[in-house]
Design a protein around this motif. Structure first.
Motif, mmCIF file in Angstrom:
data_model
loop_
_atom_site.group_PDB
_atom_site.id
_atom_site.type_symbol
_atom_site.label_atom_id
_atom_site.label_comp_id
_atom_site.label_asym_id
_atom_site.label_seq_id
_atom_site.Cartn_x
_atom_site.Cartn_y
_atom_site.Cartn_z
ATOM 1 N N UNK A 91 0.895 -1.130 0.050
ATOM 2 C CA UNK A 91 -0.002 -0.053 0.060
ATOM 3 C C UNK A 91 0.827 1.292 0.110
ATOM 4 N N UNK A 92 2.189 1.083 0.169
ATOM 5 C CA UNK A 92 2.816 2.211 0.192
ATOM 6 C C UNK A 92 4.408 1.883 -0.305
ATOM 7 N N UNK A 141 3.572 -11.380 10.924
ATOM 8 C CA UNK A 141 2.422 -11.506 11.338
ATOM 9 C C UNK A 141 1.583 -11.703 10.074
ATOM 10 N N UNK A 143 -1.725 -11.272 9.717
ATOM 11 C CA UNK A 143 -2.826 -10.517 9.796
ATOM 12 C C UNK A 143 -2.687 -9.036 9.290
ATOM 13 N N UNK A 145 -3.157 -6.198 6.381
ATOM 14 C CA UNK A 145 -4.359 -5.966 5.523
ATOM 15 C C UNK A 145 -3.986 -6.206 4.209
ATOM 16 N N UNK B 64 -1.443 3.600 4.843
ATOM 17 C CA UNK B 64 -1.643 2.573 5.607
ATOM 18 C C UNK B 64 -3.049 2.162 5.713
ATOM 19 N N UNK B 65 -3.661 0.912 5.592
ATOM 20 C CA UNK B 65 -4.990 0.590 5.417
ATOM 21 C C UNK B 65 -5.166 -0.467 6.497
ATOM 22 N N UNK B 67 -8.592 -2.609 8.058
ATOM 23 C CA UNK B 67 -10.421 -2.854 8.006
ATOM 24 C C UNK B 67 -10.639 -3.694 9.228
ATOM 25 N N UNK B 69 -13.449 -5.805 11.016
ATOM 26 C CA UNK B 69 -14.606 -6.379 10.771
ATOM 27 C C UNK B 69 -15.408 -6.595 12.202
ATOM 28 N N UNK B 108 2.592 2.072 10.739
ATOM 29 C CA UNK B 108 1.772 0.743 11.016
ATOM 30 C C UNK B 108 0.584 0.831 11.662
ATOM 31 N N UNK B 111 -3.405 -4.712 14.440
ATOM 32 C CA UNK B 111 -4.867 -4.985 15.051
ATOM 33 C C UNK B 111 -4.847 -6.209 16.128
#
Lengths: 209, 140
Positions: A91-92, A141, A143, A145, B64-65, B67, B69, B108, B111
């Protein structure tokens, strides 16, 4: 009920179409997961040559690479496909990261520009894939995105997925964490660099195909 | 200073996918962190990454994204399925939260089931000395 009938019809149609045309198997994932190392391993195992160059610096693969007509055999089964190695999805992209890795400014800027184009191409090619092997670095990790977005997009497009939890030769490798993150998909721990668990990988690939 | 802009889903739900992405990205490019009430479709997430890549330049390094849930219900069965289907029908399967931040500010997003950690980049401004140490000595 109608959805189920649709799914059965689509699955049958997709399987039929896959047999008719050249099957495309894509290698997807974030940068530095080991996609090209795995592509090289598959090519070495079955056609005796490499596919692309690898590096510790992210975004080494910045163009889509295709190796056509790879024929693999396992337990009496046979599979022929075109292997597509894609640039890592991010994303970057900051060219200063490449400077930190030892590149000159001009070279770093060029690499960053090519890397952005590579990400765009990878996303554009998603629709063309028949099967996708998501290559993840099992020491980090799962997890993130980017991983979730890639796998979510494959799910939305109903493309069969195999997750290769790479780098199991490293002490920090945690396959269980990858399995826990994506329980709905088959996960196989491998070391593409050293060819560890590749037989299991091919077996899983046959199952998915 | 970090600016956080809340974007209610009602502000973007009527927009077409590309306009929705444009709106989010425009806010991020203003060096603000966007907190969207709701979430994008998976295809929209990929389109957001693609559009971001098209716009990367010396001033914009990307995003940086994350989501988030809604917690999946552990109760299974027909009632739970009907409840989830009903919520998804009403909200268009857009439950959750989306965080988009410019990469120049957000390093960063971590989550965790119980918390979200947003790590910002550390920018140290080194103030230049007004005069060279050598010249100060000379004045003495």
């Amino acid at each position: 009920m109608i959805d189920k009938i649709k799914d059965i019809f689509n699955n049958f149609f997709n399987k039929f179409m896959r047999k008719k045309k050249d099957m495309k198997i894509g290698l997807y994932g974030p940068p530095n997961g080991g996609k090209t190392t795995l592509a090289n391993r598959i090519c070495k195992d079955w056609i005796g040559e490499d596919m692309g160059s690898v590096s510790n610096v992210a975004h080494e693969t910045r163009e889509i690479q295709i190796k056509e007509q790879i024929n693999i055999k396992s337990k009496g089964k046979e599979l022929t496909f075109n292997l597509i190695d894609t640039p890592g999805i991010a994303t970057k992209i900051d060219y200063e990261e490449f400077i930190k890795a030892g590149m000159k400014e001009k070279e770093a800027k060029k690499r960053a520009k090519e890397a952005t184009k590579g990400v765009i191409d990878s996303i554009k090619w998603l629709d063309d894939m028949d099967i996708v092997i998501v290559v993840l670095d099992s020491t980090i990790d799962p997890y993130s995105q980017v991983n979730i977005t890639i796998i979510g997009n494959l799910q939305a497009r109903k493309i069969p997925v195999l997750i290769a939890a790479n780098k199991i030769d490293l002490k920090k490798s945690k396959i269980k964490k990858v399995e826990a993150a994506f329980p709905q998909y088959p996960v196989i721990g491998i070391s593409a660099k050293y060819g560890k668990s590749m037989d299991g990988f091919y077996d899983k690939l046959f199952e998915v195909a | 200073m970090v600016t956080l802009q809340i974007l209610p889903y009602s502000e973007i739900e009527h927009l077409a996918s590309l306009s929705r992405i444009r709106k989010i990205l425009n806010i991020a490019k203003e060096n603000k962190i966007v907190l969207i009430q709701g979430r994008l479709k998976k295809e929209e997430e990929a389109e957001l990454i693609k559009t971001t890549m098209e716009e990367i330049d010396k001033d914009f390094q990307g995003i940086e994204l994350a989501v988030i849930y809604p917690r999946e219900s552990k109760e299974e069965g027909m009632i739970s399925n009907i409840k989830n289907t009903l919520i998804n029908t009403l909200l268009g399967d857009r439950q959750g939260l989306t965080i988009v931040g410019p990469a120049s500010i957000v390093k960063q997003i971590k989550k965790d089931p119980k918390k979200i950690e947003l790590l910002t980049t550390e920018k140290r401004s080194i103030s230049k000395p007004k005069s060279k140490p050598g010249s100060a000595k000379k004045r003495k």
